[in-house]
Design a protein around this motif. Structure first.
Motif, PDB file in Angstrom:
ATOM      1  N   GLY A  21       0.803  -1.215   0.000  1.00 17.68           N
ATOM      2  CA  GLY A  21       0.000   0.000   0.000  1.00 17.68           C
ATOM      3  C   GLY A  21       0.834   1.262   0.000  1.00 17.68           C
ATOM      4  N   ILE A  22       0.136   2.377  -0.038  1.00 21.70           N
ATOM      5  CA  ILE A  22       0.787   3.678  -0.051  1.00 21.70           C
ATOM      6  C   ILE A  22       0.385   4.424   1.218  1.00 21.70           C
ATOM      7  CG2 ILE A  22       1.094   5.812  -1.362  1.00 21.70           C
ATOM      8  CD1 ILE A  22       0.057   4.174  -3.817  1.00 21.70           C
ATOM      9  N   PRO A  23       1.015   4.076   2.345  1.00 26.24           N
ATOM     10  CA  PRO A  23       0.626   4.748   3.591  1.00 26.24           C
ATOM     11  C   PRO A  23       1.123   6.191   3.579  1.00 26.24           C
ATOM     12  CG  PRO A  23       2.483   3.306   3.989  1.00 26.24           C
ATOM     13  CD  PRO A  23       2.085   3.118   2.549  1.00 26.24           C
ATOM     14  N   ASP A  24       0.236   7.093   3.833  1.00 27.38           N
ATOM     15  CA  ASP A  24       0.605   8.498   3.919  1.00 27.38           C
ATOM     16  C   ASP A  24      -0.224   9.137   5.019  1.00 27.38           C
ATOM     17  OD1 ASP A  24      -1.946   8.861   2.820  1.00 27.38           O
ATOM     18  OD2 ASP A  24      -1.214   9.538   0.886  1.00 27.38           O
ATOM     19  N   GLU A  25      -0.024  10.420   5.229  1.00 26.89           N
ATOM     20  CA  GLU A  25      -0.715  11.126   6.305  1.00 26.89           C
ATOM     21  C   GLU A  25      -2.235  11.008   6.189  1.00 26.89           C
ATOM     22  OE1 GLU A  25      -1.151  15.735   7.790  1.00 26.89           O
ATOM     23  OE2 GLU A  25       0.784  15.073   7.005  1.00 26.89           O
ATOM     24  N   GLU A  26      -2.727  11.163   4.983  1.00 28.75           N
ATOM     25  CA  GLU A  26      -4.166  11.127   4.740  1.00 28.75           C
ATOM     26  C   GLU A  26      -4.759   9.755   5.079  1.00 28.75           C
ATOM     27  OE1 GLU A  26      -6.959  12.773   1.091  1.00 28.75           O
ATOM     28  OE2 GLU A  26      -5.001  11.915   0.612  1.00 28.75           O
ATOM     29  N   LEU A  27      -4.082   8.706   4.669  1.00 29.04           N
ATOM     30  CA  LEU A  27      -4.561   7.354   4.939  1.00 29.04           C
ATOM     31  C   LEU A  27      -4.463   7.017   6.426  1.00 29.04           C
ATOM     32  CD1 LEU A  27      -5.732   5.009   3.289  1.00 29.04           C
ATOM     33  CD2 LEU A  27      -3.445   4.022   3.275  1.00 29.04           C
ATOM     34  N   HIS A  28      -3.364   7.396   7.058  1.00 31.98           N
ATOM     35  CA  HIS A  28      -3.245   7.165   8.509  1.00 31.98           C
ATOM     36  C   HIS A  28      -4.362   7.885   9.259  1.00 31.98           C
ATOM     37  CE1 HIS A  28       1.168   6.087   7.880  1.00 31.98           C
ATOM     38  NE2 HIS A  28       0.594   5.009   8.361  1.00 31.98           N
ATOM     39  N   GLN A  29      -4.682   9.104   8.844  1.00 36.75           N
ATOM     40  CA  GLN A  29      -5.751   9.860   9.510  1.00 36.75           C
ATOM     41  C   GLN A  29      -7.098   9.166   9.329  1.00 36.75           C
ATOM     42  OE1 GLN A  29      -5.401  12.622  11.603  1.00 36.75           O
ATOM     43  NE2 GLN A  29      -7.442  11.895  12.093  1.00 36.75           N
ATOM     44  N   HIS A  30      -7.342   8.654   8.127  1.00 33.51           N
ATOM     45  CA  HIS A  30      -8.596   7.936   7.877  1.00 33.51           C
ATOM     46  C   HIS A  30      -8.741   6.752   8.837  1.00 33.51           C
ATOM     47  CE1 HIS A  30     -11.839   5.792   5.898  1.00 33.51           C
ATOM     48  NE2 HIS A  30     -11.076   4.728   5.990  1.00 33.51           N
ATOM     49  N   TYR A  31      -7.687   5.950   8.945  1.00 34.19           N
ATOM     50  CA  TYR A  31      -7.770   4.767   9.802  1.00 34.19           C
ATOM     51  C   TYR A  31      -7.773   5.132  11.287  1.00 34.19           C
ATOM     52  CZ  TYR A  31      -7.794   1.534   5.953  1.00 34.19           C
ATOM     53  OH  TYR A  31      -8.168   0.830   4.833  1.00 34.19           O
ATOM     54  N   THR A  32      -7.138   6.222  11.646  1.00 33.18           N
ATOM     55  CA  THR A  32      -7.213   6.694  13.029  1.00 33.18           C
ATOM     56  C   THR A  32      -8.663   7.057  13.359  1.00 33.18           C
ATOM     57  OG1 THR A  32      -4.942   7.512  12.984  1.00 33.18           O
ATOM     58  CG2 THR A  32      -6.414   8.466  14.653  1.00 33.18           C
ATOM     59  N   ASP A  33      -9.318   7.772  12.463  1.00 33.82           N
ATOM     60  CA  ASP A  33     -10.725   8.142  12.663  1.00 33.82           C
ATOM     61  C   ASP A  33     -11.614   6.908  12.743  1.00 33.82           C
ATOM     62  OD1 ASP A  33      -9.924  10.797  12.580  1.00 33.82           O
ATOM     63  OD2 ASP A  33     -10.591  11.114  10.505  1.00 33.82           O
ATOM     64  N   LEU A  34     -11.358   5.928  11.885  1.00 31.36           N
ATOM     65  CA  LEU A  34     -12.155   4.695  11.893  1.00 31.36           C
ATOM     66  C   LEU A  34     -12.011   3.985  13.242  1.00 31.36           C
ATOM     67  CD1 LEU A  34     -13.963   2.789  10.178  1.00 31.36           C
ATOM     68  CD2 LEU A  34     -11.847   1.618   9.494  1.00 31.36           C
TER      69      LEU A  34
END
Length: 186
Positions: A21-34
């Protein structure tokens, strides 16, 4: 009744590979929110042991705030681990299940609270076969890996899913949100 949500990263060609995958700030934030919106997450042994990496960021934070935020979120969410080989778990917020996945999930669904996440490929397959998943969240990364563990392996029954929404990230990753329909065809 609480929702069971299967959330997983995958390559464009359908393989589950956490390194593709392409982990980046945006994706980490999405999963943190989830994680922040759920009461618990269910793991199989392999994924649980992979996720233990995030404990290291609690002791030695990263230079990336989004990774540290995710580490905090994954640390605090209760984790239920299904394993035939583990005798104990070292994470304070984790416990080994002493029931079948079906019994555990049915009991969890009856309790009040927020969503329950499924974060392991093996558990997604098992719960899909039991028709216990209420929502699928497939994060498809724009990468072709060519081989690995296919998400839908050993599925004997055709299941129709209804697309309910999408979310696109600047990296090109796309989350497809699906609900299972009640139609099951051979």
């Amino acid at each position: 009744m609480r929702k069971i949500i299967a959330a997983i990263n995958m390559s464009l060609d359908g393989f589950c590979d956490h390194t593709a995958g392409i982990p980046d700030e945006e994706l980490h934030q999405h999963y943190t929110d989830l994680l922040d919106q759920a009461d618990s997450i269910l793991y199989g042994r392999i994924t649980y042991q992979l996720m233990e990496f995030w404990k290291t960021l609690l002791e030695n934070p990263s230079d990336e705030k989004s990774m540290n935020d995710f580490a905090i979120a994954i640390n605090k969410i209760p984790k239920i681990v299904f394993s035939h080989t583990l005798k104990d778990v070292e994470w304070d917020t984790a416990r080994l299940s002493n029931q079948t996945i079906e019994k555990e999930v049915l009991a969890l669904k009856q309790k009040s609270g927020s969503n329950i996440l499924i974060g392991s490929r093996s558990l997604i397959i098992q719960l899909m076969k039991l028709n216990l998943i209420d929502e699928y969240q497939f994060c498809v990364h724009p990468v072709v890996v060519g081989s690995g563990l296919p998400l839908f392996e050993n599925i004997n029954e055709r299941t129709i899913l209804k697309l309910i929404k999408t979310k696109t990230f600047s990296s090109g990753a796309l989350i497809l949100y699906y609900e299972p329909t009640k139609i099951h065809l051979p």
